[in-house]
Design a protein around this motif. Structure first.
Motif, PDB file in Angstrom:
ATOM      1  N   TYR A 121       0.835  -1.205   0.000  1.00 38.00           N
ATOM      2  CA  TYR A 121       0.000   0.000   0.000  1.00 38.00           C
ATOM      3  C   TYR A 121       0.869   1.254   0.000  1.00 38.00           C
ATOM      4  CZ  TYR A 121      -3.877   3.079   1.400  1.00 38.00           C
ATOM      5  OH  TYR A 121      -4.825   4.082   1.456  1.00 38.00           O
ATOM      6  N   TYR A 122       2.001   1.158   0.695  1.00 38.68           N
ATOM      7  CA  TYR A 122       2.909   2.307   0.777  1.00 38.68           C
ATOM      8  C   TYR A 122       4.078   2.180  -0.214  1.00 38.68           C
ATOM      9  CZ  TYR A 122       0.297   3.622   4.932  1.00 38.68           C
ATOM     10  OH  TYR A 122      -0.708   3.992   5.793  1.00 38.68           O
ATOM     11  N   GLU A 123       3.848   1.419  -1.253  1.00 39.19           N
ATOM     12  CA  GLU A 123       4.828   1.240  -2.340  1.00 39.19           C
ATOM     13  C   GLU A 123       6.180   0.743  -1.810  1.00 39.19           C
ATOM     14  OE1 GLU A 123       4.692   4.999  -4.292  1.00 39.19           O
ATOM     15  OE2 GLU A 123       2.950   4.433  -5.477  1.00 39.19           O
ATOM     16  N   SER A 124       6.101  -0.144  -0.882  1.00 41.29           N
ATOM     17  CA  SER A 124       7.310  -0.810  -0.390  1.00 41.29           C
ATOM     18  C   SER A 124       7.013  -2.317  -0.397  1.00 41.29           C
ATOM     19  CB  SER A 124       7.664  -0.310   1.010  1.00 41.29           C
ATOM     20  OG  SER A 124       6.576  -0.527   1.890  1.00 41.29           O
ATOM     21  N   ARG A 125       7.816  -3.084   0.256  1.00 32.52           N
ATOM     22  CA  ARG A 125       7.613  -4.533   0.281  1.00 32.52           C
ATOM     23  C   ARG A 125       8.231  -5.114   1.546  1.00 32.52           C
ATOM     24  NH1 ARG A 125      12.602  -6.563  -1.030  1.00 32.52           N
ATOM     25  NH2 ARG A 125      13.965  -5.040  -2.016  1.00 32.52           N
ATOM     26  N   LEU A 126       7.923  -6.391   1.802  1.00 35.68           N
ATOM     27  CA  LEU A 126       8.568  -7.062   2.933  1.00 35.68           C
ATOM     28  C   LEU A 126      10.019  -7.371   2.562  1.00 35.68           C
ATOM     29  CD1 LEU A 126       5.746  -9.549   3.987  1.00 35.68           C
ATOM     30  CD2 LEU A 126       6.605  -7.619   5.334  1.00 35.68           C
ATOM     31  N   PRO A 127      10.929  -7.330   3.534  1.00 38.19           N
ATOM     32  CA  PRO A 127      12.333  -7.647   3.203  1.00 38.19           C
ATOM     33  C   PRO A 127      12.486  -9.141   2.892  1.00 38.19           C
ATOM     34  CG  PRO A 127      12.075  -7.383   5.573  1.00 38.19           C
ATOM     35  CD  PRO A 127      10.764  -7.015   4.964  1.00 38.19           C
ATOM     36  N   GLY A 134       2.808 -12.351  19.003  1.00 43.37           N
ATOM     37  CA  GLY A 134       4.273 -12.253  18.972  1.00 43.37           C
ATOM     38  C   GLY A 134       4.831 -12.123  17.571  1.00 43.37           C
ATOM     39  N   VAL A 135       4.002 -11.755  16.601  1.00 40.94           N
ATOM     40  CA  VAL A 135       4.488 -11.642  15.223  1.00 40.94           C
ATOM     41  C   VAL A 135       4.118 -10.285  14.629  1.00 40.94           C
ATOM     42  CG1 VAL A 135       4.397 -12.594  12.885  1.00 40.94           C
ATOM     43  CG2 VAL A 135       4.339 -14.130  14.849  1.00 40.94           C
ATOM     44  N   GLY A 136       5.105  -9.582  14.093  1.00 45.31           N
ATOM     45  CA  GLY A 136       4.880  -8.296  13.441  1.00 45.31           C
ATOM     46  C   GLY A 136       5.693  -8.217  12.154  1.00 45.31           C
ATOM     47  N   PHE A 137       6.083  -7.018  11.759  1.00 46.27           N
ATOM     48  CA  PHE A 137       6.841  -6.880  10.494  1.00 46.27           C
ATOM     49  C   PHE A 137       7.373  -5.466  10.351  1.00 46.27           C
ATOM     50  CE2 PHE A 137       3.997  -4.297   7.845  1.00 46.27           C
ATOM     51  CZ  PHE A 137       2.851  -4.307   8.623  1.00 46.27           C
ATOM     52  N   ARG A 138       8.243  -5.287   9.381  1.00 48.80           N
ATOM     53  CA  ARG A 138       8.665  -3.971   8.914  1.00 48.80           C
ATOM     54  C   ARG A 138       8.867  -4.074   7.402  1.00 48.80           C
ATOM     55  NH1 ARG A 138      13.625  -2.340  12.206  1.00 48.80           N
ATOM     56  NH2 ARG A 138      12.854  -3.837  13.724  1.00 48.80           N
ATOM     57  N   CYS A 139       8.998  -2.943   6.743  1.00 44.72           N
ATOM     58  CA  CYS A 139       9.053  -2.952   5.279  1.00 44.72           C
ATOM     59  C   CYS A 139      10.414  -2.462   4.769  1.00 44.72           C
ATOM     60  CB  CYS A 139       7.978  -2.031   4.693  1.00 44.72           C
ATOM     61  SG  CYS A 139       6.332  -2.331   5.336  1.00 44.72           S
ATOM     62  N   VAL A 140      10.679  -2.756   3.502  1.00 47.79           N
ATOM     63  CA  VAL A 140      11.848  -2.208   2.803  1.00 47.79           C
ATOM     64  C   VAL A 140      11.373  -1.569   1.487  1.00 47.79           C
ATOM     65  CG1 VAL A 140      13.494  -3.889   3.726  1.00 47.79           C
ATOM     66  CG2 VAL A 140      12.324  -4.385   1.586  1.00 47.79           C
ATOM     67  N   ARG A 141      12.252  -0.760   0.923  1.00 49.17           N
ATOM     68  CA  ARG A 141      11.917  -0.166  -0.384  1.00 49.17           C
ATOM     69  C   ARG A 141      13.183   0.135  -1.156  1.00 49.17           C
ATOM     70  NH1 ARG A 141       9.719   5.479   2.332  1.00 49.17           N
ATOM     71  NH2 ARG A 141      11.761   6.336   2.828  1.00 49.17           N
TER      72      ARG A 141
END
Lengths: 329, 491
Positions: A193-199, A322-329
């Motif tokens: 949605y934010y024009e990024s992706r999962l690492p 106990g599960v989350g995430f962050r994004c890369v671009r």
């Protein structure tokens, strides 16, 4: 008290010949009965305590870590040591979020995405469109077809995002905590949605480890106040009741919060929470398997699982506190 | 000097002495290394132990350390089983001496230098001695196979109540032989990938790669090796317990062919995982496991029936309660087969349930949850094997009266409390969520720690008693030095 002697004798020996090693236990019938009752009572108490309900909404200590959850950092292209056995791998340059995506950020995403038609309600859950994966028919592989897939459930008591029919809000105290109870699809959808992706797993590990062979983002060894892990005695856990809970993103930055002194546990590239707090979804879709991989360990695992190369995986619809995430671009 | 010589002779030249030494070694390792994980790590004991003993624990080498630790303990267990075999079964004196010598030196080198290498810095001379130890144990295994050769007429059955062929070949001995030969071959099955991965310490734990759809031949070999070795240790122990209890009659005549068939097929299935037969290997394993488990069940039926009959012989028409009392009146005879039955709750039952509902339940959970089941169920099996050995050892010691009751029931109750805790812990996700599990986890941890702690305490008491006994001129050890296990087989 009536004395009661427990004695033992050797095979083929009469009691008179019994050697000194005879075990003599001093006790009495009355005491034994009381002991049995005490043991039974203790066992019952243990069982009752084991079945005690957990207050999932117990007050959460409020701390500001001062780390900007909207910040990104640049990871340069080049080689790095990958995995437990230090294989040399290469990545291109990319940017990665300094912290995990927070509950506030995810609520903002849902408000925007619902209005845009990017996600929709399906009963008590939020779903979104996923284009599907190639299916190879490998043993245990399950089909991930194009269609609407679970982003987050709304009816789970551990869900910190609330929906009043029009707006998504955050449960008080969890604003700066990592977003949890989010599926791989929900993490994938957020980044997209934010024009990024999962690492990818490689990108994630390089960001956590830098270019040396360290096992933890901050160095060689782990201490209790390096990260949020199982029984790490942080201000958010109560091992007698609800157990471990998440900590605000960037919490382990060397600050002192009340009486609790943290160690600065940023990775070589300045990322926080790359070990502990929550497992982080990564983006690889591997041929022949539907499982998605997670990295970093969490508040629910021992320190050994916080080593940078440790992998976990689950079905992409799996959600957990106990599960989350962050994004890369 | 004579004082030392006599004790040394007992400890290293008699079956019971050798077993005592091996149990003591395992006890020491278990007690010390048990402080490095789980709740002991949580409360800070691990850090203290690491500092106090000067351990050198490199994070990247944890898996390698664990593999060596498992081997160090397993080799001592295999040594104990071998001592039992050489003490129970007829064989030429040369073989008995050579096997016991090789395996004793072998497991001690493995244990001392393996642990030294893994936990106290990498002295490669220690690694060499560790490998030397493993090699000596392998050679002892080959000699054991030769010693057990069942077609030698000297070993044909003397008692027609024992399973045999028309030619007189003792099928129980064939079962021992089959288990020994397949153990030696399965050791090779692990040695090859062990050399491959061990070179440079690039090891892995099988439970960490279980979900990967593509595994290399070497990885399959490691997974197969660890499964079959534990299964073979259990099979061998079942045969040993059968020999000790003097398993005979119709049940034994049916059980022994089943055990032979099961052992061979089970091994073929496991070895098959590295061949093109891999897709059907699991099915072959199930086919092999079934007759083996049936044979164990027949031993249980026969032994319980015997305990009841012997215990109610003085009664004309015993009722249910009298039969039950007779069954449980001797915990050291009842315990081993009870533990085999209990194993179906902690290990086999869990394994079968997982196999049936793998994709619907267990593979929906994250891999780390599945790992808990995988490691939990074989730790439970290992612990059950240990308790059965301890119960047989209790009988070897000649424990009688209330001490026998106390020792036997303590082992059964404490271990079963702990293992029941482990089993519920493994399966907790079936009935409780992650967010709500902590009080239950605490209760189960207390049960596990209490059970295992008390078991270790009991073992410590026995070991201290045995140590004190060694200082007595006419202690119990003097009798044990001359009595052989074959003389003490149940009538």
């Amino acid at each position: 008290m009536k004395r009661f002697i427990l004695s033992s004798s050797l095979r083929g020996r009469s009691p008179k010949q019994s050697p000194r090693w005879q075990v003599r236990l001093l006790t009495c019938t009355g005491v034994r009965r009381k002991c049995r009752r005490a043991i039974a009572l203790l066992a019952m108490t243990m069982i009752m305590l084991s079945c005690a309900p957990v207050d999932l909404n117990a007050p959460m200590p409020i701390f500001e870590s001062g780390i900007d959850s909207n910040a990104w950092t640049q990871i340069p292209a080049g080689e790095f040591y990958f995995g437990q056995h230090n294989d040399i791998e290469t990545t291109k340059a990319y940017e990665i979020m300094v912290t995990d995506v927070t509950v506030t950020q995810y609520a903002d995403f849902l408000n925007g995405a619902l209005a845009d038609g990017y996600v929709k309600m399906d009963g008590e859950k939020i779903v979104g469109l996923y284009p599907g994966d190639e299916y190879n028919g490998v043993k245990h592989e399950e089909k991930i077809e194009a269609g609407d897939w679970l982003f987050i459930p709304l009816n789970d008591p551990s869900q910190r995002i609330k929906f009043d029919g029009t707006t998504f809000t955050v449960e008080s105290g969890y604003e700066n905590h990592p977003m949890t109870m989010v599926s791989w699809f929900g993490a994938w959808g957020y980044c997209k949605y934010y024009e990024s992706r999962l690492p990818t797993e490689m990108e994630w590990e390089k960001a956590a480890r830098g270019t040396d062979t360290r096992p933890f983002p901050w160095g060689e060894e782990i201490q209790l106040n390096n990260a949020n892990f199982y029984s790490s005695r942080d201000p958010f856990e109560n091992m007698k009741s609800f157990g471990s809970r998440t900590s605000p993103v960037g919490f382990y930055n060397g600050q002192k919060y009340g009486d609790y002194q943290t160690l600065d546990s940023a990775s070589p590239y300045g990322l926080y929470d790359m070990a502990g707090n929550v497992w982080q979804w990564t983006g690889n879709v591997y041929e022949g398997m539907h499982y998605r991989f997670m990295r970093g360990g969490s508040k629910d695992v021992y320190d050994m699982d916080l080593r940078v190369w440790v992998r976990n995986n689950a079905t992409p619809t799996y959600v957990s506190p106990g599960v989350g995430f962050r994004c890369v671009r | 000097m004579q004082f030392v010589k006599d004790r040394f002779n007992y400890l290293f030249n008699s079956t019971k002495g050798l077993i005592l030494v091996a149990i003591a070694m395992i006890g020491l390792v278990t007690a010390a290394w048990g402080m490095l994980s789980g709740p002991m790590a949580e409360i800070g004991v691990r850090d203290w132990v690491v500092r106090a003993f000067g351990m050198d624990l490199i994070q990247a080498e944890r898996e390698g350390r664990i593999v060596i630790l498992y081997h160090a303990i397993a080799m001592a267990v295999i040594a104990i089983e071998t001592y039992m075999l050489t003490g129970l079964l007829k064989m030429k004196p040369f073989f008995k001496t050579a096997i016991n010598l090789l395996i004793t030196v072998g497991y001690m080198l493995t244990l001392v230098f393996g642990m030294g290498f893994a936990y106290f810095g990498h002295n490669w001379a220690f690694h060499g001695l560790y490998i030397t130890g493993l090699s000596l144990i392998f050679f002892a295994g080959i000699l054991l196979c030769m010693a057990l050769y069942p077609w030698d007429k000297a070993y044909h059955v003397a008692n027609q109540e024992h399973a045999h062929l028309k030619s007189g070949v003792d099928l129980e001995r064939v079962a021992f032989f089959a288990a020994a030969v397949t153990t030696v071959l399965s050791a090779l099955f692990g040695a090859v990938p062990g050399s491959y991965f061990g070179n440079g310490f690039e090891v892995f734990l099988a439970e960490n790669i279980i979900r990967y759809p593509e595994k290399t031949t070497m990885e399959y070999s490691v997974i197969g090796h660890l499964h079959i070795m534990l299964a073979l240790i259990a099979i061998m122990l079942t045969l040993i317990i059968g020999r000790w209890l003097n398993f005979k009659g119709l049940w034994q005549k049916v059980a022994m062919p089943l055990m032979i068939l099961g052992t061979i097929v089970l091994n073929l299935g496991v070895w098959g995982v590295v061949t093109p037969l891999q897709p059907i290997a699991h099915m072959v394993i199930y086919v092999g496991a079934t007759p083996s488990m049936l044979a164990a069940l027949f031993l249980l039926i026969w032994s319980w029936n015997k305990l009841i009959k012997d215990g109610t012989a003085h009664l004309t028409k015993p009722n249910f309660l009298q039969k039950l009392k007779a069954l449980v009146q001797d915990p050291l005879k009842f315990g081993p087969t009870w533990q085999m039955l209990f194993m179906n709750f902690t290990t086999s039952g869990i394994g079968i349930f997982m196999a049936i509902r793998l994709d619907e339940i267990f593979r929906v959970w994250p891999a780390r949850e599945e790992r808990i089941e995988l490691t939990g169920h074989w730790h439970a099996l290992s612990a059950i094997i240990a308790t059965i050995i301890l119960m047989y050892y209790g009988d070897m010691l000649g424990l009688k009266g209330k001490i026998r009751q106390l020792y036997g029931w303590s082992i059964i109750i404490f271990s079963d409390i702990a293992l029941a805790g482990v089993t519920v812990f493994e399966m907790k996700r079936l009935f409780i969520s992650e967010a709500e599990q902590q009080p239950l986890v605490n209760g189960l941890m207390y049960a596990m720690d209490f059970g295992l702690g008390m078991l270790l305490l009991l073992l410590a008491v026995v070991m201290v008693w045995r140590l004190v006994d060694l200082f007595k001129p006419k202690g119990r050890w003097t009798e044990e030095a001359v009595h052989e296990l074959s003389e003490e087989v149940m009538k």
